[in-house]
Design a protein around this motif. Structure first.
Motif, PDB file in Angstrom:
ATOM      1  N   TYR A  26      -7.918  11.887   0.135  1.00 31.85           N
ATOM      2  CA  TYR A  26      -7.044  10.843   0.686  1.00 31.85           C
ATOM      3  C   TYR A  26      -7.230   9.583  -0.148  1.00 31.85           C
ATOM      4  O   TYR A  26      -8.244   9.409  -0.832  1.00 31.85           O
TER       5      TYR A  26
ATOM      6  N   GLU B 198       7.548   4.808  -2.794  1.00 33.67           N
ATOM      7  CA  GLU B 198       7.312   4.973  -1.353  1.00 33.67           C
ATOM      8  C   GLU B 198       6.365   3.912  -0.801  1.00 33.67           C
ATOM      9  O   GLU B 198       5.819   4.074   0.300  1.00 33.67           O
TER      10      GLU B 198
ATOM     11  N   LYS C  26       4.698   0.738   0.993  1.00 31.13           N
ATOM     12  CA  LYS C  26       4.960   0.023   2.237  1.00 31.13           C
ATOM     13  C   LYS C  26       4.305  -1.353   2.157  1.00 31.13           C
ATOM     14  O   LYS C  26       3.428  -1.596   1.332  1.00 31.13           O
TER      15      LYS C  26
ATOM     16  N   SER D 257       9.046  -0.335   4.750  1.00 35.42           N
ATOM     17  CA  SER D 257       8.908   0.066   3.349  1.00 35.42           C
ATOM     18  C   SER D 257       9.346  -1.061   2.415  1.00 35.42           C
ATOM     19  O   SER D 257      10.168  -1.908   2.772  1.00 35.42           O
TER      20      SER D 257
ATOM     21  N   GLN E 143       1.230   5.282  -5.520  1.00 35.72           N
ATOM     22  CA  GLN E 143       0.416   6.222  -6.291  1.00 35.72           C
ATOM     23  C   GLN E 143       0.180   5.724  -7.717  1.00 35.72           C
ATOM     24  O   GLN E 143       1.042   5.045  -8.303  1.00 35.72           O
TER      25      GLN E 143
ATOM     26  N   ASN F 113       0.861  -1.189   0.000  1.00 29.34           N
ATOM     27  CA  ASN F 113       0.000   0.000   0.000  1.00 29.34           C
ATOM     28  C   ASN F 113       0.897   1.238   0.000  1.00 29.34           C
ATOM     29  O   ASN F 113       2.120   1.135  -0.154  1.00 29.34           O
ATOM     30  N   ASN F 114       0.288   2.402   0.132  1.00 29.15           N
ATOM     31  CA  ASN F 114       1.018   3.668   0.156  1.00 29.15           C
ATOM     32  C   ASN F 114       1.790   3.937  -1.151  1.00 29.15           C
ATOM     33  O   ASN F 114       2.908   4.433  -1.137  1.00 29.15           O
TER      34      ASN F 114
ATOM     35  N   SER G 117      -4.807   2.341  -1.205  1.00 27.01           N
ATOM     36  CA  SER G 117      -4.168   1.602  -2.294  1.00 27.01           C
ATOM     37  C   SER G 117      -3.799   0.198  -1.840  1.00 27.01           C
ATOM     38  O   SER G 117      -3.441  -0.032  -0.686  1.00 27.01           O
TER      39      SER G 117
ATOM     40  N   LYS H  72       1.920  -4.036   3.482  1.00 29.22           N
ATOM     41  CA  LYS H  72       0.728  -4.212   4.309  1.00 29.22           C
ATOM     42  C   LYS H  72       0.652  -5.634   4.851  1.00 29.22           C
ATOM     43  O   LYS H  72       0.298  -5.845   6.014  1.00 29.22           O
TER      44      LYS H  72
END
Length: 374
Positions: free
Chosen positions: A69, A117, A119, A235, A22, A19-20, A72, A121
């Motif tokens: 917000y 970026e 991370k 990460s 774009q 997740n995290n 993802s 999950k």
């Protein structure tokens, strides 16, 4: 299917969820759009290649404030992507290659992903061993009883289409934390299961080896905490740059697979010792009663009749687990001049009970020889 055993018995990745990240061109793509009662605009993109990888990306915009917000999720199985199955797990190089393939696939359908970026999950890390799961039944029972407060056994008994000879316990779950409905699993789930059976039932794949798998699902909170304990963050970048697979796999299993079962083995021995002596005490008492009934010319009641064979009694009423435990009990409780007869019975009839060596096999494969029970 022929299994390449050189690719087994290694710690590796089965599945990972990120997740995290774009989607760089999100605004340009076709999206599913919904409007909520809270005056929010929810825009969502999903892309799925079933059984291999899936993408879900949501942008929530608050109408009044303009605040946005994102949620993802990118889930993939590197081995299925590469091989079409997950008999083997993946190392970090294969994970990196799989991510590159996924990024290219998504870009080919117009989705430009930036995972710089990202991370972690969830991540499933496992080891697959060449052993028949049926041989592990008592060892799995040991691990389950040692962790009884969080153990769940799944068997194949309820499936009527499975031949009788295949009906046995197939999976042991050890769940350290109840999954949150919204967040999913955030703790740790340990799973011991019959991989050969799972491949056949769930994936329709027949293989030429009997395999079992030890698998740990690292939920978001547990993964972050275990990485922090070794001085790292959660990460994707850190994960790819530091080969911590074996380290965190061992740390996640030490309590449930090593410490607690070793303590439970001592409980088994203690109970076996008690049952051995209790049987002999009871037989001595019953012997005295039998003498009295015989002297009085009376029939001996069923309750006082002789029950032959302390080891037969232990096999039916206690848990031997390993024949060496019987030898320990005899050595501890029988004086030397009578001990040999007991030992002969054990060596003749009970040397097929070798669960300690099977348990030690698991320990050696996962932790190495240093951790073997003594």
């Amino acid at each position: 299917m022929l299994v390449d055993t050189t690719k087994l018995e290694k710690v590796g990745i089965d599945r990972i969820v990120l997740n995290n990240f774009q989607i760089l061109n999100f605004d340009e793509l076709d999206k599913e759009t919904k409007y909520t009662a809270n005056n929010e605009i929810v825009e969502k993109i999903e892309y799925i290649e079933y059984g291999i990888f899936s993408l879900s990306y949501t942008k929530n915009s608050k109408g009044e404030t303009g605040e946005t917000y994102h949620f993802s999720s990118l889930e993939l199985n590197p081995s299925k992507l590469k091989n079409g199955h997950n008999i083997y797990n993946a190392n970090l190089t294969e994970l990196r290659e799989s991510l590159e393939i996924v990024l290219k696939k998504l870009e080919s359908v117009g989705i430009k992903l930036d995972i710089t970026e990202a991370k972690i999950k969830e991540v499933e890390i496992d080891m697959t061993l060449v052993i028949d799961f049926e041989e592990l039944q008592e060892v799995i029972l040991l691990i389950g009883r040692a962790n009884y407060k969080k153990a769940l056994v799944i068997s194949s008994f309820r499936n009527e289409d499975i031949p009788q000879k295949l009906k046995r316990d197939r999976t042991l779950y050890l769940n350290s934390k109840v999954p949150d409905v919204k967040k999913g699993n955030t703790g740790k789930i340990i799973k011991f299961y019959d991989k050969t059976f799972e491949l056949y039932i769930r994936q329709g794949i027949k293989i030429d080896k009997e395999l079992m798998r030890i698998e740990v699902l690292f939920g978001q909170d547990y993964f972050r905490n275990i990485m922090e304990r070794i001085g790292l963050d959660n990460s994707l970048k850190t994960f790819l740059m530091n080969n911590v697979l074996e380290d965190i796999f061992i740390k996640s299993l030490t309590n449930e697979l090593l410490i607690k079962p070793k303590k439970y083995i001592e409980k088994i021995k203690k109970k076996l010792n008690y049952d051995f002596n209790n049987f002999r005490r009871n037989e001595n008492v019953k012997r005295e009663y039998r003498k009295r009934y015989i002297e009085q010319g009376k029939e001996i009641p069923e309750a006082y009749k002789e029950e032959r064979g302390v080891f037969k009694y232990l096999k039916n009423n206690s848990w031997i687990f390993d024949f060496s435990f019987l030898l320990e009990v005899v050595n501890k409780n029988i004086i030397s001049r009578h001990r040999q007869n007991f030992e002969k019975q054990i060596l003749k009839n009970y040397t097929n009970i070798t669960n300690l060596s099977i348990y030690n096999f698991l320990i050696k494969k996962v932790f190495g020889e240093f951790f073997l029970p003594h």
